[in-house]
Scaffold this active site. Structure first.
Site, short mmCIF file in Angstrom:
data_model
loop_
_atom_site.label_atom_id
_atom_site.label_comp_id
_atom_site.label_asym_id
_atom_site.label_seq_id
_atom_site.Cartn_x
_atom_site.Cartn_y
_atom_site.Cartn_z
N SER A 1 4.83 -3.18 -5.59
CA SER A 1 5.15 -1.85 -5.71
C SER A 1 5.12 -2.13 -7.21
O SER A 1 5.33 -2.58 -7.56
CB SER A 1 6.09 -0.79 -4.63
OG SER A 1 7.46 -1.84 -5.29
N LYS A 2 5.02 -0.66 -7.98
CA LYS A 2 4.95 -0.52 -8.76
C LYS A 2 5.18 0.58 -9.76
O LYS A 2 5.40 2.08 -8.44
CB LYS A 2 3.77 -0.76 -10.31
CG LYS A 2 4.25 -0.94 -12.04
CD LYS A 2 4.64 -2.89 -11.28
CE LYS A 2 5.39 -2.45 -12.80
NZ LYS A 2 6.08 -4.47 -12.64
N GLY A 3 6.17 1.12 -10.33
CA GLY A 3 5.65 2.98 -10.73
C GLY A 3 5.88 2.95 -12.14
O GLY A 3 6.13 2.18 -12.66
#
Ligand code: NAD
Length: 436
Positions: free
Chosen positions: A125-127
């Site tokens: 994931s990444k944000g």
């Protein structure tokens, strides 16, 4: 409403040449071109190919906060979960003006492959939040962090999605995320983030982990090329967490670090730099600029110096079709994420430069993040020697597995790493079946 004070105007595009490099440097394209190549060689089923190409979840949130002057500003934040078939999603959060959904999608997929290469039970994931933290006070950054955390709280959790620091976020920001999440849950949940301060459930050895991993895989690569570690020359671009640790540990292991650089420029000494002295200089003066016991070199010059090993450990897209031909190093160990473009890969391959790809070379960081998550969940903390020993074992094993894959399929280490990762994620999908 206030508008962001220091939002930069977009750079003007010059025709053709700039457009070509813009495409070459697009992170989504960079990831997808390697993915497509590896998937084709694996003869991945078309249905599974479509599943692995698409992120599972993309969240876009508005993050309103009062600025210190009382005005309300609304920021835009993202969180993308690319794939969770192997376990909870794992990926950093960046605060930067250049954050975009496309970039976050690419980086989330990158995390899926990186975790799978080193065989961690995590997805990717990444944000990110579009903001300029250098124009914000600590209190504003804290408010932004907490409001962003609460906006994406449904996805977060030690069993579902575990953030970590990334560009312009640090231990402090992780502590605020952990606190906000814990306040909502009504009990302390340390395992919801990694990269926390050691005093609140972080892991010993995390700070050095990425640079240490670079040393381990470089050692394996030198052995594979029948080159001696002792005295092998190395140039390191970037003197932050990854670059300075890699340089220090490589020097301590007996390598000759001939050049290092940071944002302010680089320094070079053919006979080897005294890295402890360079670190002392940077502690006192913030940047390498002005260090007198070596020659000055530019960041571009550093990349093409004569050396055995080059460690790009600062930025993405520094080795491109423009300079790949001039690279003289025999081995490149990618400490940074995405330092080499797909076009440059082709040139380096043809020249016989051996590239230890980012998803393997810098996976030491996420590996010790995994150890942190394990320690938080077990409530039992390891000493630093245990952390370092286990990290070394995982990095050595992963290097060997990627080498085996690349030799078996006669492909570069990069494509070998992608093939290994995609194969592992695909295997999990086949076993689990499609819930529809
Ligand atoms: P950092 O902020 O600690 O250090 C970055 C270094 O790069 C600094 O020395 C800075 O001066 C230098 N730099 C910035 N702009 C530059 C420029 N234009 N030219 C040359 N040098 C420049 O960051 P870091 O944590 O060391 O991360 C570096 C890279 O490694 C990034 O690509 C990051 O995504 C990747 N990475 C980091 C980790 C980690 O654990 N920190 C893990 C995996 C990958």
């Amino acid at each position: 409403m206030a508008t962001s004070k220091s939002r930069k105007s977009p750079p003007l595009m010059k025709p053709d040449r700039d457009r070509r490099f813009a495409a070459e440097e697009n992170p989504f394209e960079a990831m997808m071109s390697r993915f497509d190549d590896a998937a084709a060689r694996l003869k991945l089923e078309p249905g599974l190919y479509r599943v692995l190409r698409a992120p599972e979840k993309q969240i876009i949130v508005s993050v309103p906060i009062p600025r210190d002057n009382g005005e309300i500003e609304v920021f835009t934040g993202f969180r993308v979960l690319h794939n969770t078939s192997r376990g909870p999603a794992k990926g950093g959060i960046r605060f930067d003006l250049n954050v975009s959904l496309d970039e976050v999608k690419a980086l989330a997929a990158w995390m899926t492959w990186k975790c799978a290469v080193v065989n961690l039970p995590f997805g990717g994931s990444k944000g990110g939040v579009i903001c300029d933290p250098s124009s914000m006070s600590d209190r504003e950054i804290e408010r932004l962090t907490r409001r962003y955390t609460s906006a994406i709280i449904e996805t977060l959790g030690p069993d579902s999605d575990v953030p970590a620091p990334d560009v312009n976020t640090n231990e402090r920001v992780m502590a605020w995320i952990m606190d906000t999440y814990s306040m909502h849950k009504r009990h302390t949940v340390t395992g919801v983030v990694t990269g926390k301060p050691v005093a609140m459930g972080g892991s010993l050895g995390r700070r050095d982990a990425t640079g240490r991993g670079c040393l381990v895989v470089t050692r394996s690569a030198l052995a594979r090329h029948k080159m001696k570690l002792q005295g092998a020359s190395v140039a390191v671009q970037g003197f932050g967490n990854v670059g300075s640790t890699a340089a220090r540990l490589m020097a301590e292991a007996g390598m000759k670090v001939v050049a290092v650089s940071d944002k302010s420029g680089g320094i070079y000494n053919r006979k080897g730099l005294d890295i402890a002295d360079c670190l002392k200089w940077v502690n006192e003066h913030r940047f390498l600029h002005g260090y007198r016991k070596a020659e000055a070199v530019s960041n571009d010059e550093l990349l093409t110096l004569q050396c055995d090993v080059l460690v790009p450990a600062a930025l993405e897209n520094v080795i491109t079709s423009k300079n790949a031909n001039a690279i003289q190093a025999k081995i490149i160990c990618e400490g940074a994420n995405g330092p080499t473009t797909a076009q440059a890969d082709v040139i380096l391959d043809a020249k016989g430069v051996y590239v230890i790809p980012d998803i393997l070379a810098n996976a030491g960081g996420v590996t010790v993040s995994y150890f942190e998550w394990v320690q938080d969940r077990g409530g039992y903390f390891w000493d630093e020697e245990t952390v370092n020993d286990r990290l070394q074992k995982i990095m050595m094993r992963s290097f060997d597995e990627v080498s085996e894959m690349s030799e078996k399929h006669k492909v570069s280490m990069r494509i070998g790493a992608y093939m290994l990762a995609i194969d592992r994620v695909a295997a999990m999908h086949r076993m689990r079946g499609l819930y529809a």
